[in-house]
Write a protein that holds these residues in place. Sequence first.
Motif, short mmCIF file in Angstrom:
data_model
loop_
_atom_site.label_atom_id
_atom_site.label_comp_id
_atom_site.label_asym_id
_atom_site.label_seq_id
_atom_site.Cartn_x
_atom_site.Cartn_y
_atom_site.Cartn_z
N LYS A 19 0.84 -1.19 0.00
CA LYS A 19 0.00 0.00 0.00
C LYS A 19 0.88 1.25 0.00
O LYS A 19 1.89 1.31 0.68
N THR A 91 -5.43 5.91 -4.90
CA THR A 91 -6.04 7.12 -4.37
C THR A 91 -5.07 8.29 -4.53
O THR A 91 -3.87 8.10 -4.65
N HIS A 98 -3.81 1.67 -3.07
CA HIS A 98 -4.59 1.72 -1.84
C HIS A 98 -5.14 0.34 -1.47
O HIS A 98 -5.18 -0.04 -0.31
#
Length: 132
Positions: A19, A91, A98
């Motif tokens: 992430k 994002t 994300h």
Amino acid sequence: MNDIPLWSNDPGKIAALGKGTPAADIDKALGRSRVLWRMTVDVGGTPYQFRLYDWVEQAVLVGERRTCSSSGCAMSRDMHYDKLPYALVYTGAEPRLHAWGTLSELRASTDPAVVAALPQLTQRYDEYKRSR
């Protein structure tokens, strides 16, 4: 859809990057795979970009054939590969990874923005598939 290269079916590669990885780094890791379809949804002022790739989830044996000739007999197997869309969710204005997974995996996400966007994503993706 057949002209789009399949992703190499290695979600571990994405998980290893993790992430927050910039989209450019993810694209590099995916190699020549192309985005099958994309959609951006605004959630509370934050853009969520969904990119879908064709992804072979599993091979299923659909039949076996026995072929014989003067030199003997041989068995061959007919395989069917289930292609599912695999989503990468980014994002931010400078997109960073994300979330990722099949659509069913994303439905189980703990991120309310991702879960809230999935019905719209699924509907629009189905419309896209029917138009091809």
